[in-house]
Design an enzyme around this catalytic site. Structure first.
Site, PDB file in Angstrom:
ATOM      1  N   GLY A   1       0.850  -1.193   0.000  1.00  0.00           N
ATOM      2  CA  GLY A   1       0.000   0.000   0.000  1.00  0.00           C
ATOM      3  C   GLY A   1       0.881   1.236   0.000  1.00  0.00           C
ATOM      4  O   GLY A   1       2.064   1.145   0.340  1.00  0.00           O
TER       5      GLY A   1
ATOM      6  N   CYS B   1       5.399  -5.949   1.760  1.00  0.00           N
ATOM      7  CA  CYS B   1       5.732  -4.523   1.698  1.00  0.00           C
ATOM      8  C   CYS B   1       5.018  -3.747   2.815  1.00  0.00           C
ATOM      9  O   CYS B   1       5.335  -3.929   3.977  1.00  0.00           O
ATOM     10  CB  CYS B   1       5.411  -3.975   0.308  1.00  0.00           C
ATOM     11  SG  CYS B   1       6.128  -2.350   0.021  1.00  0.00           S
ATOM     12  N   TYR B   2       3.997  -2.945   2.502  1.00  0.00           N
ATOM     13  CA  TYR B   2       3.255  -2.246   3.564  1.00  0.00           C
ATOM     14  C   TYR B   2       2.710  -3.261   4.570  1.00  0.00           C
ATOM     15  O   TYR B   2       2.719  -3.017   5.781  1.00  0.00           O
ATOM     16  CB  TYR B   2       2.103  -1.443   2.947  1.00  0.00           C
ATOM     17  CG  TYR B   2       1.250  -0.717   3.973  1.00  0.00           C
ATOM     18  CD1 TYR B   2       1.585   0.563   4.406  1.00  0.00           C
ATOM     19  CD2 TYR B   2       0.105  -1.313   4.506  1.00  0.00           C
ATOM     20  CE1 TYR B   2       0.810   1.232   5.352  1.00  0.00           C
ATOM     21  CE2 TYR B   2      -0.683  -0.657   5.443  1.00  0.00           C
ATOM     22  CZ  TYR B   2      -0.320   0.613   5.865  1.00  0.00           C
ATOM     23  OH  TYR B   2      -1.086   1.275   6.792  1.00  0.00           O
TER      24      TYR B   2
ATOM     25  N   HIS C   1       8.238  -7.739  -3.332  1.00  0.00           N
ATOM     26  CA  HIS C   1       6.925  -8.155  -3.848  1.00  0.00           C
ATOM     27  C   HIS C   1       7.013  -9.505  -4.568  1.00  0.00           C
ATOM     28  O   HIS C   1       7.339  -9.546  -5.756  1.00  0.00           O
ATOM     29  CB  HIS C   1       6.395  -7.096  -4.826  1.00  0.00           C
ATOM     30  CG  HIS C   1       5.963  -5.840  -4.144  1.00  0.00           C
ATOM     31  ND1 HIS C   1       4.670  -5.624  -3.745  1.00  0.00           N
ATOM     32  CD2 HIS C   1       6.667  -4.739  -3.778  1.00  0.00           C
ATOM     33  CE1 HIS C   1       4.582  -4.436  -3.161  1.00  0.00           C
ATOM     34  NE2 HIS C   1       5.787  -3.882  -3.169  1.00  0.00           N
TER      35      HIS C   1
ATOM     36  N   GLU D   1       4.680 -11.241  -5.701  1.00  0.00           N
ATOM     37  CA  GLU D   1       3.625 -11.382  -6.724  1.00  0.00           C
ATOM     38  C   GLU D   1       4.034 -10.816  -8.079  1.00  0.00           C
ATOM     39  O   GLU D   1       3.400 -11.088  -9.095  1.00  0.00           O
ATOM     40  CB  GLU D   1       2.332 -10.704  -6.231  1.00  0.00           C
ATOM     41  CG  GLU D   1       2.339  -9.179  -6.206  1.00  0.00           C
ATOM     42  CD  GLU D   1       2.993  -8.567  -4.963  1.00  0.00           C
ATOM     43  OE1 GLU D   1       3.812  -9.252  -4.327  1.00  0.00           O
ATOM     44  OE2 GLU D   1       2.716  -7.400  -4.660  1.00  0.00           O
TER      45      GLU D   1
ATOM     46  N   ASP E   1     -16.367 -13.321 -22.175  1.00  0.00           N
ATOM     47  CA  ASP E   1     -17.089 -13.357 -20.892  1.00  0.00           C
ATOM     48  C   ASP E   1     -18.559 -13.722 -21.064  1.00  0.00           C
ATOM     49  O   ASP E   1     -19.070 -14.616 -20.385  1.00  0.00           O
ATOM     50  CB  ASP E   1     -16.980 -12.007 -20.166  1.00  0.00           C
ATOM     51  CG  ASP E   1     -15.536 -11.603 -19.957  1.00  0.00           C
ATOM     52  OD1 ASP E   1     -14.666 -12.479 -20.068  1.00  0.00           O
ATOM     53  OD2 ASP E   1     -15.284 -10.412 -19.695  1.00  0.00           O
TER      54      ASP E   1
ATOM     55  N   LYS F   1      -9.670 -13.318 -15.917  1.00  0.00           N
ATOM     56  CA  LYS F   1      -9.862 -13.577 -17.345  1.00  0.00           C
ATOM     57  C   LYS F   1      -9.325 -14.949 -17.784  1.00  0.00           C
ATOM     58  O   LYS F   1      -9.994 -15.682 -18.505  1.00  0.00           O
ATOM     59  CB  LYS F   1      -9.163 -12.474 -18.155  1.00  0.00           C
ATOM     60  CG  LYS F   1      -9.525 -12.449 -19.610  1.00  0.00           C
ATOM     61  CD  LYS F   1     -10.879 -11.834 -19.795  1.00  0.00           C
ATOM     62  CE  LYS F   1     -11.246 -11.630 -21.235  1.00  0.00           C
ATOM     63  NZ  LYS F   1     -12.450 -10.823 -21.369  1.00  0.00           N
TER      64      LYS F   1
END
Ligand code: XMP
Length: 513
Positions: free
Chosen positions: A55, A82-83, A169, A171, A227, A369
């Site tokens: 964040g 992180c945050y 991070h 991710e 979708d 997706k």
């Protein structure tokens, strides 16, 4: 539905969706919840693990987002990123300060590989950093498990209580072993066996839809995009003929696309549903006659779509459910599902408020997706349909500069089909964000045979992008572009020039309108 869950507690990080995606790639279902979610709600959901996101704030400032310290007493493993890492430190009475040197970008990290979080990860690797604060002191009971040149506590843990933190991070793909680290957390430390799998999602959702809808009637606006097609296929499997799909062919689709949609969902296709194709091409061309302003064109197409859809819906009468192809990024972006109102249909720019229906059903609202595409494959949809690149609701209306006419639509459809075919044959389409032909409004002098021509220029566009907010022109090999040029000039009547668009976004947009 009973399945393992990891909660991603969102503190405003820009990568919160990415964390959930990475966890799901480990075959564990992840849900993003706002940091304000009460402990009771968290407890009821029985998560196997919790991840605090990054964040933009400083934890020690008064208004910064925080959760209750009691979250550590749930007995559920926690990973702070992180945050989130700094928040753990702050809540447990460590010390967070402004770092003397902030770190941004790829950074060499040294990890203590005796930590369960770093099993199988080398002692030295690259991590992605983005922070101005750092942990100056870890809380009591914690040990430091990672360092960088400027960050003395780049990772920490209290393994006994199952609390872990990383300043980098995992991710983000730039973190070399990020996937392994997240896998170690969810599959190792949290003990998840990995029960998130598309086959079981499809089966469970079909059962849930059957229960929810009972003998009710469902209406679905089918655009032919991924979708709405997958949503329709799921619903058809659940309630069959109780589902009516309305497909409006506005004459601005890609070449043969209308027929392709009909072949899948129409009477000869594998699904047993009520399918209505409305051939409204001329109606749209009439409305667009003489209009050159791109925004006006968009508005006209959106409004006309609604009118046509509304007329069809009226013929059907009252329905119990309106189906929408809303997917998880839409839900997260619109404020984590707080609003129950009808979202603008992301493909057609808003459905009318006054269609008579009682409830909305959104079977894909928890899928990303790529998961939607996988669900489509499981449901037996053809590959050309599930792997489709994004196509805007206003269709070729935003790929024709100036007035839209049937003749211009023909030109851009044919050029686009050749371009897509050649890129596919050359294997250049893999990994491309989006690629298409557009028709400029420029006519210029050329010579063909011994004749002077005065014809249109077609622009070819191909971009690399992961978020569609920024994009770069792709380096398509010259010989491939050359082949496209030759075929387009020879095969598409009315074109005498082919251009390749080098513009990035910004300053350009991806579409060409
Ligand atoms: P731009 O051109 O704004 O496009 O860079 C970004 C992405 O959004 C898609 N796009 C649309 N999608 N309805 C849609 O469903 C629309 O009106 C629309 N306009 C742009 C575009 O194709 C690209 O993927």
């Amino acid at each position: 539905m009973e399945r393992e869950l990891v909660i991603v507690l969102d503190f405003g990080g820009q990568y919160n969706q990415l964390i959930a995606r990475r966890v799901r790639e480990c075959h564990v279902y992840a849900e993003v919840l706002p940091y304000t979610t009460s402990l009771d709600v968290i407890r009821q959901k029985q998560p196997k693990g919790i991840i605090f996101t990054g964040g933009p704030n400083s934890v020690y400032l008064e208004q910064s987002p925080r959760c209750s310290k009691e979250i550590f007493d749930l007995g559920v493993p926690i990973l702070g990123i992180c945050y989130g890492d700094q928040l753990i430190d702050y809540l447990l009475d460590g010390k967070v300060e402004t770092a003397p040197v902030s770190e941004y970008g790829k950074t060499e990290i040294h990890l203590d590989t005796t930590s369960r979080l770093f099993t199988g990860v080398p002692e030295t690797s690259t991590g992605w950093m983005s922070h101005t604060d750092y942990i100056a002191e870890v809380p009591a009971g914690f040990r430091i498990t990672g360092t960088t040149a400027n960050c003395p506590a780049a990772a920490m843990e209290d393994a006994q209580r199952g609390i872990y933190g990383v300043q980098f991070h995992p991710e983000v793909l730039h973190t070399e072993y990020g996937k392994e680290i997240l896998y170690n957390f969810v599959r190792g430390i949290c003990g998840c066996v990995g029960d998130w799998e598309m086959g079981s999602f499809v089966d469970q959702t079909v059962e849930a839809l059957k229960k929810e809808i009972g003998d009710g009637r469902v209406l679905c606006a089918l655009s032919g995009g991924v979708d709405s097609s997958v949503a329709a296929a799921l619903l058809s499997k659940a309630v069959g003929k109780q589902l009516t799909c309305v497909f409006v062919d506005h004459g601005l689709l890609r070449k043969d696309e209308g027929d392709q949609v009909e072949s899948v969902f129409g009477v000869d296709g594998p699904f047993e549903l009520n399918f209505i194709r409305v051939n409204a091409q001329q109606r749209f061309y009439d409305k667009l006659a003489g209009v050159t302003d791109p925004e006006r064109k968009r508005k006209i197409i959106g409004e006309e779509f609604i009118r046509v859809f509304e007329e069809e819906a009226k013929k059907i009468g009252e329905v119990d459910y309106l189906a929408q192809g809303t997917i998880y990024p839409d839900v997260i972006e619109s404020g984590l599902g707080k609003s129950a109102r009808i979202k603008s249909h992301h493909n057609v720019g808003g459905l009318p408020d006054h269609i008579a229906f009682k409830k909305i059903v959104e079977p894909l609202r928890m899928l990303f997706k790529d998961e939607v595409r996988n669900a489509g494959r499981r449901l037996g949809l053809p590959e050309y349909l599930v792997s489709r690149q994004p196509f805007p609701g206003p269709g070729l209306g935003v790929r024709i500069i100036g007035e839209v006419t049937a003749e211009k639509v023909r030109i851009v459809q044919e050029a686009d089909a050749i371009y897509r075919e050649e890129l596919h044959k050359a294997g250049c389409d893999k990994g491309l964000g989006q690629y298409f032909a557009a028709l400029t409004n420029m006519q210029s002098v050329g010579v063909m045979g011994d004749e002077r021509t005065y014809d249109y220029a077609v622009a070819l566009r191909a971009v690399n992008t992961s978020d569609f907010m920024t994009a770069d022109a792709s380096e398509i090999p010259f010989e491939v572009l050359n082949r496209c040029m030759t075929r387009i000039i020879n095969e598409v009547h009315g074109v005498n020039r082919v251009l390749y668009d080098l513009t990035s976004k910004p300053p350009g947009t991806i579409e060409f309108e």
